[in-house]
Design a protein around this motif. Structure first.
Motif, mmCIF file in Angstrom:
data_model
loop_
_atom_site.group_PDB
_atom_site.id
_atom_site.type_symbol
_atom_site.label_atom_id
_atom_site.label_comp_id
_atom_site.label_asym_id
_atom_site.label_seq_id
_atom_site.Cartn_x
_atom_site.Cartn_y
_atom_site.Cartn_z
ATOM 1 N N TYR A 38 3.531 3.221 8.810
ATOM 2 C CA TYR A 38 4.806 3.135 8.095
ATOM 3 C C TYR A 38 4.869 4.049 6.867
ATOM 4 O O TYR A 38 5.929 4.160 6.254
ATOM 5 C CB TYR A 38 5.056 1.686 7.660
ATOM 6 N N VAL A 39 3.767 4.663 6.525
ATOM 7 C CA VAL A 39 3.739 5.570 5.372
ATOM 8 C C VAL A 39 3.392 6.975 5.852
ATOM 9 O O VAL A 39 2.896 7.155 6.975
ATOM 10 C CB VAL A 39 2.721 5.103 4.306
ATOM 11 N N ARG A 40 3.650 7.945 5.008
ATOM 12 C CA ARG A 40 3.443 9.344 5.383
ATOM 13 C C ARG A 40 2.275 9.928 4.587
ATOM 14 O O ARG A 40 2.358 10.098 3.376
ATOM 15 C CB ARG A 40 4.728 10.143 5.121
ATOM 16 N N ALA A 41 1.194 10.204 5.285
ATOM 17 C CA ALA A 41 0.004 10.748 4.639
ATOM 18 C C ALA A 41 0.283 12.147 4.106
ATOM 19 O O ALA A 41 0.944 12.956 4.770
ATOM 20 C CB ALA A 41 -1.159 10.769 5.621
ATOM 21 N N GLN A 42 -0.246 12.451 2.931
ATOM 22 C CA GLN A 42 0.020 13.731 2.276
ATOM 23 C C GLN A 42 -1.170 14.689 2.320
ATOM 24 O O GLN A 42 -1.409 15.460 1.387
ATOM 25 C CB GLN A 42 0.453 13.483 0.835
ATOM 26 N N GLY A 43 -1.917 14.632 3.412
ATOM 27 C CA GLY A 43 -2.975 15.614 3.654
ATOM 28 C C GLY A 43 -4.065 15.584 2.610
ATOM 29 O O GLY A 43 -4.537 14.530 2.191
ATOM 30 N N GLU A 44 -4.450 16.787 2.175
ATOM 31 C CA GLU A 44 -5.576 16.913 1.241
ATOM 32 C C GLU A 44 -5.292 16.294 -0.115
ATOM 33 O O GLU A 44 -6.217 16.057 -0.903
ATOM 34 C CB GLU A 44 -5.944 18.380 1.047
ATOM 35 N N ALA A 45 -4.023 15.997 -0.412
ATOM 36 C CA ALA A 45 -3.693 15.361 -1.691
ATOM 37 C C ALA A 45 -4.142 13.897 -1.724
ATOM 38 O O ALA A 45 -4.188 13.286 -2.798
ATOM 39 C CB ALA A 45 -2.196 15.445 -1.973
ATOM 40 N N ARG A 46 -4.443 13.315 -0.576
ATOM 41 C CA ARG A 46 -5.053 11.987 -0.487
ATOM 42 C C ARG A 46 -4.191 10.866 -1.086
ATOM 43 O O ARG A 46 -4.680 10.017 -1.813
ATOM 44 C CB ARG A 46 -6.439 11.988 -1.138
ATOM 45 N N PHE A 47 -2.926 10.894 -0.798
ATOM 46 C CA PHE A 47 -2.064 9.772 -1.128
ATOM 47 C C PHE A 47 -1.004 9.657 -0.049
ATOM 48 O O PHE A 47 -0.854 10.549 0.787
ATOM 49 C CB PHE A 47 -1.447 9.922 -2.531
ATOM 50 N N ASP A 48 -0.300 8.537 -0.050
ATOM 51 C CA ASP A 48 0.712 8.272 0.968
ATOM 52 C C ASP A 48 2.088 8.145 0.329
ATOM 53 O O ASP A 48 2.206 7.832 -0.862
ATOM 54 C CB ASP A 48 0.394 6.977 1.725
ATOM 55 N N VAL A 49 3.120 8.374 1.134
ATOM 56 C CA VAL A 49 4.507 8.238 0.699
ATOM 57 C C VAL A 49 5.200 7.180 1.547
ATOM 58 O O VAL A 49 5.119 7.216 2.780
ATOM 59 C CB VAL A 49 5.260 9.580 0.811
ATOM 60 N N LEU A 50 5.856 6.247 0.871
ATOM 61 C CA LEU A 50 6.748 5.308 1.543
ATOM 62 C C LEU A 50 8.170 5.776 1.274
ATOM 63 O O LEU A 50 8.660 5.676 0.146
ATOM 64 C CB LEU A 50 6.537 3.884 1.030
ATOM 65 N N ALA A 51 8.810 6.323 2.288
ATOM 66 C CA ALA A 51 10.121 6.951 2.129
ATOM 67 C C ALA A 51 11.234 5.919 2.045
ATOM 68 O O ALA A 51 11.123 4.803 2.568
ATOM 69 C CB ALA A 51 10.387 7.908 3.289
ATOM 70 N N SER A 52 12.322 6.306 1.387
ATOM 71 C CA SER A 52 13.492 5.431 1.296
ATOM 72 C C SER A 52 14.360 5.604 2.535
ATOM 73 O O SER A 52 14.051 6.394 3.440
ATOM 74 C CB SER A 52 14.300 5.759 0.039
ATOM 75 N N ASP A 53 15.454 4.870 2.568
ATOM 76 C CA ASP A 53 16.385 4.888 3.697
ATOM 77 C C ASP A 53 16.858 6.307 3.989
ATOM 78 O O ASP A 53 17.290 7.034 3.097
ATOM 79 C CB ASP A 53 17.572 3.983 3.360
ATOM 80 N N GLU A 54 16.796 6.708 5.255
ATOM 81 C CA GLU A 54 17.276 8.032 5.658
ATOM 82 C C GLU A 54 18.380 7.935 6.692
ATOM 83 O O GLU A 54 18.771 8.923 7.304
ATOM 84 C CB GLU A 54 16.102 8.872 6.190
ATOM 85 N N SER A 55 18.902 6.725 6.887
ATOM 86 C CA SER A 55 19.964 6.511 7.861
ATOM 87 C C SER A 55 21.324 6.759 7.219
ATOM 88 O O SER A 55 21.605 6.278 6.117
ATOM 89 C CB SER A 55 19.912 5.077 8.404
ATOM 90 N N ALA A 56 22.176 7.508 7.902
ATOM 91 C CA ALA A 56 23.496 7.837 7.356
ATOM 92 C C ALA A 56 24.478 6.682 7.445
ATOM 93 O O ALA A 56 25.531 6.705 6.785
ATOM 94 C CB ALA A 56 24.063 9.050 8.094
#
Length: 343
Positions: A164-182
């Motif tokens: 459910y989160v987006r890994a940020q590669g070598e930066a070693r942290f994750d992103v939980l994105a907000s709503d992207e539905s129109a």
């Protein structure tokens, strides 16, 4: 009876008093002693080259700049007694909240080896997921909310949350994105915010919360109530700085004066040329209102609004964010100590 010429104390002392017993060594006696950062050999510049080429036979001392860099790195890596929440805020759009959240996530993630998540808590549609690296999956906070009960159970696993989160590669942290539905008209309220934060705090040591522009939104207010530290984001534009200062007024007048006082102000240059007078006045203003002010130089890889790849960020920008995160870490340490002292 006291012998003439002596005192009672002298007479009571043993003539051949045994020496104190030597302290028995323990296993820790074999461990190497801690060396002060300024005493470690230089690794930067010609001093570092001399040390390497001589295979350690010559050990020049580091410069003040290298020692400062080491001290900042140690600060960023410090541990806390509980998961910590940091809020990035300014009611004005274009204040640099999202780049600040991503670059703080990358800095903490690199230095701490992970366990850092950047969460887009925008009340409508934020751009944290757009500005960060996009992996194969495109799930958002609403997808996580739909399955949140899975992660509230005692047998929940971090590996399952990774979907459910987006890994940020070598930066070693994750992103939980907000709503992207129109077409989604729902908004996250206090209850949803608290449930999400509780779950994230189970799997991450540091939760960085990117916020929207509406201080009256319930999830903005919830973030302010939950934050251990506030990062005030601004540029050198007066309208952006005014909005940031107004936000501090709001926090003070709604019972959060301590959060405002302990805040760290991050000033990011949005243009190559910074107005000298405005810069001086803005720095003076926020120095008087917050615990620290840190400046971030203009970076052509960040300013255009493209995806932020930590690998392409300029070294000067990385260093500036290291010092910014060191100031944030110091503020979190104070908050951690204060919370432990509270009955």
């Amino acid at each position: 009876m006291t012998t003439p010429g002596t005192t009672s104390a002298e007479q009571s002392a043993e003539p051949d008093e045994a020496p104190a017993a030597a302290t028995t060594p323990t296993a820790t006696s074999l461990l190497p002693r801690h060396t002060a950062l300024q005493e470690l050999p230089a690794t930067w510049g010609w001093r570092g080259r001399v040390h390497r080429l001589s295979r350690g036979a010559v050990a020049p001392k580091p410069t003040d700049a290298e020692v400062r860099h080491r001290q900042a790195t140690v600060a960023v890596r410090r541990s806390y007694t509980r998961p910590m929440t940091v809020m990035f805020a300014n009611p004005k759009g274009g204040a640099g909240k999202t780049p600040a959240t991503l670059l703080a996530g990358a800095t903490f993630g690199q230095a701490r080896g992970g366990y850092v998540v950047a969460w887009d808590n925008n009340e409508t549609r934020g751009t944290l997921g757009v500005r960060g690296l996009m992996p194969d999956q495109d799930l958002t906070v609403w997808d996580l909310l739909g399955h949140l009960d899975r992660f509230e159970r005692i047998d929940a696993r971090a590996g399952d949350l990774a979907g459910y989160v987006r890994a940020q590669g070598e930066a070693r942290f994750d992103v939980l994105a907000s709503d992207e539905s129109a077409d989604n008209m729902s908004q996250i309220g206090v209850d949803e915010f608290e449930r999400l934060r509780a779950v994230l705090s189970r799997f991450y040591k540091l939760v960085l919360v990117d916020t929207g522009n509406n201080v009256r939104a319930t999830n903005w207010q919830a973030a302010a109530d939950a934050a251990d530290l506030l990062v005030v984001c601004s540029s050198y534009r007066r309208d952006v700085a005014f909005s940031a200062s107004w936000m501090l007024d709001h926090l003070e007048r709604t019972g959060r004066a301590d959060l405002a006082r302990r805040a760290v102000t991050v000033l990011s240059a949005s243009d190559p040329q910074v107005p000298r007078q405005a810069r001086a006045e803005i720095i003076e203003h926020f120095t008087a209102r917050t615990r620290a002010v840190v400046e971030i130089p203009y970076d052509a890889s960040i300013a255009p609004g493209e995806r932020i790849d930590y690998a392409t960020v300029a070294p000067g920008t990385r260093d500036a964010w290291l010092y910014a995160c060191a100031a944030i870490a110091d503020g979190l340490a104070e908050a951690d100590t204060t919370r432990r002292k509270t009955p």
